[in-house]
Motif scaffolding. Sequence first.
Motif, PDB file in Angstrom:
ATOM      1  N   GLN A  10      43.364  55.476  56.595  1.00  0.00           N
ATOM      2  CA  GLN A  10      44.652  54.767  56.644  1.00  0.00           C
ATOM      3  C   GLN A  10      45.367  54.865  55.294  1.00  0.00           C
ATOM      4  O   GLN A  10      46.573  55.044  55.215  1.00  0.00           O
ATOM      5  N   SER A  64      48.920  56.720  54.517  1.00  0.00           N
ATOM      6  CA  SER A  64      50.018  56.000  53.865  1.00  0.00           C
ATOM      7  C   SER A  64      50.523  56.778  52.644  1.00  0.00           C
ATOM      8  O   SER A  64      51.726  56.879  52.399  1.00  0.00           O
ATOM      9  N   LYS A 119      52.441  59.788  53.901  1.00  0.00           N
ATOM     10  CA  LYS A 119      53.713  59.366  54.486  1.00  0.00           C
ATOM     11  C   LYS A 119      54.742  59.091  53.391  1.00  0.00           C
ATOM     12  O   LYS A 119      55.905  59.442  53.503  1.00  0.00           O
ATOM     13  N   ASN A 120      54.286  58.443  52.320  1.00  0.00           N
ATOM     14  CA  ASN A 120      55.231  57.991  51.307  1.00  0.00           C
ATOM     15  C   ASN A 120      55.494  58.991  50.192  1.00  0.00           C
ATOM     16  O   ASN A 120      56.588  59.042  49.651  1.00  0.00           O
ATOM     17  N   ASP A 148      55.120  50.459  53.104  1.00  0.00           N
ATOM     18  CA  ASP A 148      54.181  50.478  54.234  1.00  0.00           C
ATOM     19  C   ASP A 148      53.460  49.141  54.277  1.00  0.00           C
ATOM     20  O   ASP A 148      53.544  48.340  53.333  1.00  0.00           O
ATOM     21  N   TYR A 149      52.734  48.903  55.360  1.00  0.00           N
ATOM     22  CA  TYR A 149      52.104  47.603  55.587  1.00  0.00           C
ATOM     23  C   TYR A 149      50.744  47.859  56.238  1.00  0.00           C
ATOM     24  O   TYR A 149      50.676  48.425  57.324  1.00  0.00           O
ATOM     25  N   LEU A 150      49.647  47.501  55.548  1.00  0.00           N
ATOM     26  CA  LEU A 150      48.310  47.739  56.111  1.00  0.00           C
ATOM     27  C   LEU A 150      47.580  46.408  56.255  1.00  0.00           C
ATOM     28  O   LEU A 150      47.722  45.519  55.416  1.00  0.00           O
ATOM     29  N   VAL A 208      52.892  49.505  48.832  1.00  0.00           N
ATOM     30  CA  VAL A 208      52.236  49.329  50.130  1.00  0.00           C
ATOM     31  C   VAL A 208      51.538  47.969  50.116  1.00  0.00           C
ATOM     32  O   VAL A 208      50.679  47.712  49.271  1.00  0.00           O
TER      33      VAL A 208
END
Length: 517
Positions: free
Chosen positions: A110, A114, A117-118, A100-102, A79
């Motif tokens: 957040q 993430s 999600k992953n 992912d990208y934060l 991420v």
Amino acid sequence: MNNINILWVDDEIDLLKPHILFLEKKNYKVTTCKSGTEALDILDDTNFDIVFLDENMPGLTGLETLNEIKERRDTLPVVMITKSEEEYIMEEAIGNKIADYLIKPVNPNQILLSLKKNLDHSRLISEKTTSNYQQEFRKIAMDLSMVNSYEEWVSLYQKLIYWEIQLENIEDPGMFEILESQKNEANTQFGKFIDKNYPSWFEPHTDAPTLSHTLFKNKIVPELSKEQPTLLVVIDNLRYDQWKAFEPIVNNYYKKASEMLFYSILPTATQYARNAIFSGLMPSDMEKLHPNFWKNDTDEGGKNLHEEDFLIAQLKRLGLSHLKMEYHKITNLKNGKKLVDNFKSLKDNDLTVVVYNFVDMLSHSKTEMDVVKELASNDKAYRSLTQSWFKNSPLLEMIQQAQQMGFKLILTTDHGTINVKNPSKVIGDKETSLNLRYKTGRSLTYESKDVLVAKDPKSIHLPTITMSSSFIFAKGDLFFAYPNNYNHYVSYYRDTYQHGGVSLQEMIIPFVVMNPK
């Protein structure tokens, strides 16, 4: 959530203490470091489930570190966390398969999202899908006891296929067994429904579904116009679930205008069902009106050699002889590639028909049966095989060219197939037809409970080869086997895909109209 190891790489890691405490309270194990070089050293010695990586660090940048990580551990989710919203950084990172990208400042929720999600994605989806199907299962079971019209059967079959595809990626064999038993039960009930209702579909003024012989006139003709060329693709043996497997690929070029399921006539075999589509006639009428084109099961020679002649005759009967039509049958890779190379020459046709012999294309060898049996021992594998065939086939290239040339696309089939599991003994004379899912002949002996019988073939518009000929159709997942050489025969054909009989998979088939994107 236990035993999840996180590596967090940031040159200002001390500022992230609250986030790390938050994660540790939730039982995540967090290892921290301050540079890309340090991260790579740690990764050499320890296994992690996920990496949080700052993009903007002195020394090795985040993107450089990402490249190194991916070279060593291609499947490890990374991420990327960055202050910058610059597009090129996002593109670089996404190109390198980040998970992912934060964008800073990040808040703990957040981070948690993430992670879910992953790492938890497949489990969460699996649990949700399973519980949704469990609810739907009861509803399908109720529907099964009440379904009583051809429309209701279409909608029930669509539901079963929807759930089959949803459950496909879930490692829960128990759920799959429940679905399989529902499909078997559905086919048992469907066999009874067809037995009772099929003959009445040919009587005048009865409510009947679109059938093979009415498809062209009722569904294809209304789509034809002089303003836009139409490409009609008839893929041999294509079931509804197989269409669903490669539909997403077609959607890159075409958008769906309409999709419906229609019913193949019996027998659900190419010489009957596909000739019925192109002639607009039932087999007994083809035999009567076009004796030079029609061949019965026991006649010598190819049974599908006159599709184009049948189609020309149907267009004439419908007053559409003025349409510029061209017909192509693709039975091997070479034919397919040749048509792709000459595709531009079709632009002035009002209607271009391409019949694509899908199963022949899966294997050219005479041991086609063994090849398909090995690669597709069940429906999930068969869908996967269909998808990979389609992705690499000249047919996809044709569809791409058709889209560029502004063709309307109609995609359909002649009948489906079913994976046969259980033998049913049949005895007939040497004139009996060879298909494993239906037989026609004079003195057939069979297990009554296993078949749908047409003692008088005329009642369902099939030819009578002799005065005493009858037809029998296998129900469910049965296949016919002769008593002599029984065991060899049964082990050879069990778990192969056959057609000709009565099942949802063979009879309820897709018809899709699409416009170029």
